[in-house]
Scaffold this motif. Sequence first.
Motif, PDB file in Angstrom:
ATOM      1  N   ILE A 100      36.582 -11.040  62.235  1.00 53.69           N
ATOM      2  CA  ILE A 100      36.190 -11.635  63.642  1.00 53.69           C
ATOM      3  C   ILE A 100      35.043 -10.899  64.130  1.00 53.69           C
ATOM      4  CG2 ILE A 100      36.606 -12.006  65.922  1.00 53.69           C
ATOM      5  CD1 ILE A 100      39.838 -12.546  64.937  1.00 53.69           C
ATOM      6  N   GLY A 101      35.084  -9.482  63.925  1.00 46.32           N
ATOM      7  CA  GLY A 101      34.236  -8.439  64.545  1.00 46.32           C
ATOM      8  C   GLY A 101      35.218  -7.996  65.627  1.00 46.32           C
ATOM      9  N   TYR A 102      35.261  -6.425  65.561  1.00 47.65           N
ATOM     10  CA  TYR A 102      35.976  -5.772  66.681  1.00 47.65           C
ATOM     11  C   TYR A 102      35.617  -5.871  67.906  1.00 47.65           C
ATOM     12  CZ  TYR A 102      38.230  -3.008  63.090  1.00 47.65           C
ATOM     13  OH  TYR A 102      38.939  -2.433  61.894  1.00 47.65           O
ATOM     14  N   LYS A 103      34.078  -5.862  68.267  1.00 40.79           N
ATOM     15  CA  LYS A 103      33.585  -6.004  69.570  1.00 40.79           C
ATOM     16  C   LYS A 103      33.907  -7.584  70.106  1.00 40.79           C
ATOM     17  CE  LYS A 103      30.652  -5.072  73.116  1.00 40.79           C
ATOM     18  NZ  LYS A 103      31.668  -4.444  74.057  1.00 40.79           N
ATOM     19  N   LYS A 104      33.766  -8.594  69.365  1.00 35.40           N
ATOM     20  CA  LYS A 104      34.051  -9.834  69.686  1.00 35.40           C
ATOM     21  C   LYS A 104      35.527  -9.866  70.235  1.00 35.40           C
ATOM     22  CE  LYS A 104      33.698 -14.718  68.202  1.00 35.40           C
ATOM     23  NZ  LYS A 104      32.864 -15.551  67.071  1.00 35.40           N
ATOM     24  N   PHE A 124      45.455 -14.126  70.149  1.00 37.44           N
ATOM     25  CA  PHE A 124      44.058 -13.797  70.519  1.00 37.44           C
ATOM     26  C   PHE A 124      43.173 -13.920  68.956  1.00 37.44           C
ATOM     27  CE2 PHE A 124      45.513 -10.610  73.855  1.00 37.44           C
ATOM     28  CZ  PHE A 124      45.114 -11.619  75.061  1.00 37.44           C
ATOM     29  N   ILE A 125      43.848 -13.581  68.080  1.00 39.10           N
ATOM     30  CA  ILE A 125      43.235 -13.608  66.631  1.00 39.10           C
ATOM     31  C   ILE A 125      43.118 -15.263  66.287  1.00 39.10           C
ATOM     32  CG2 ILE A 125      43.578 -13.321  64.238  1.00 39.10           C
ATOM     33  CD1 ILE A 125      44.956 -10.647  64.814  1.00 39.10           C
ATOM     34  N   SER A 126      44.026 -15.991  66.656  1.00 41.24           N
ATOM     35  CA  SER A 126      44.051 -17.471  66.323  1.00 41.24           C
ATOM     36  C   SER A 126      42.685 -18.245  67.302  1.00 41.24           C
ATOM     37  CB  SER A 126      45.187 -18.148  66.598  1.00 41.24           C
ATOM     38  OG  SER A 126      46.321 -17.498  65.740  1.00 41.24           O
ATOM     39  N   ASP A 127      42.960 -17.675  68.334  1.00 38.71           N
ATOM     40  CA  ASP A 127      41.684 -18.439  69.197  1.00 38.71           C
ATOM     41  C   ASP A 127      40.425 -18.031  68.760  1.00 38.71           C
ATOM     42  OD1 ASP A 127      43.368 -19.175  71.350  1.00 38.71           O
ATOM     43  OD2 ASP A 127      42.992 -17.224  72.654  1.00 38.71           O
ATOM     44  N   LEU A 128      40.317 -16.761  68.330  1.00 39.79           N
ATOM     45  CA  LEU A 128      38.702 -16.509  67.598  1.00 39.79           C
ATOM     46  C   LEU A 128      38.493 -16.998  66.201  1.00 39.79           C
ATOM     47  CD1 LEU A 128      38.436 -13.094  69.110  1.00 39.79           C
ATOM     48  CD2 LEU A 128      37.373 -14.910  69.933  1.00 39.79           C
ATOM     49  N   GLU A 129      39.622 -17.124  65.519  1.00 39.08           N
ATOM     50  CA  GLU A 129      39.623 -17.702  64.010  1.00 39.08           C
ATOM     51  C   GLU A 129      39.239 -19.152  63.975  1.00 39.08           C
ATOM     52  OE1 GLU A 129      42.138 -14.550  61.271  1.00 39.08           O
ATOM     53  OE2 GLU A 129      43.136 -16.520  62.214  1.00 39.08           O
ATOM     54  N   ARG A 130      39.404 -19.906  64.708  1.00 36.79           N
ATOM     55  CA  ARG A 130      39.156 -21.350  65.005  1.00 36.79           C
ATOM     56  C   ARG A 130      37.409 -21.513  64.897  1.00 36.79           C
ATOM     57  NH1 ARG A 130      42.138 -22.958  70.162  1.00 36.79           N
ATOM     58  NH2 ARG A 130      44.025 -21.883  69.539  1.00 36.79           N
TER      59      ARG A 130
END
Length: 130
Positions: A100-104, A124-130
């Motif tokens: 995902i990227g640490y910063k993001k 949080f991870i699932s939100d960003l992996e979409r």
Amino acid sequence: MKETISWAFSGVGTSVLVGLGSISIAIGVYLYKMRSHRIQEAFEKYDNLYERGGHRLKCLIPSGIHCLKSDREIKHYFQLVMTIEPHHPLRQWKGRIEKIGYKKFFDHVFKSGLALDKESIEGFISDLER
């Protein structure tokens, strides 16, 4: 063309080139010091919060990890954290967060206003992996 080449190697041209090189180096040193200062400040806040009984994951946002400017800075921050806490729980999600990227990731957590804990991290991870 000949005039340009002779100017570049004259005393004036050499002085200009050396001056530009010196300015470039000074800017690089300044940026390195600023980056090091941001990382060290966030780490010291983390260490202080953790020593006062803070939860390992919940200490990350209050320490200012989201204020670091890049994935590179956050990786350096985690290297420091691992010196005092080699089995930090975030390690089990490391690969997914790196994709995902640490910063993001930490910007997303900060903007949510929610606490970072073992239960919320997967969301949080699932939100960003979409």
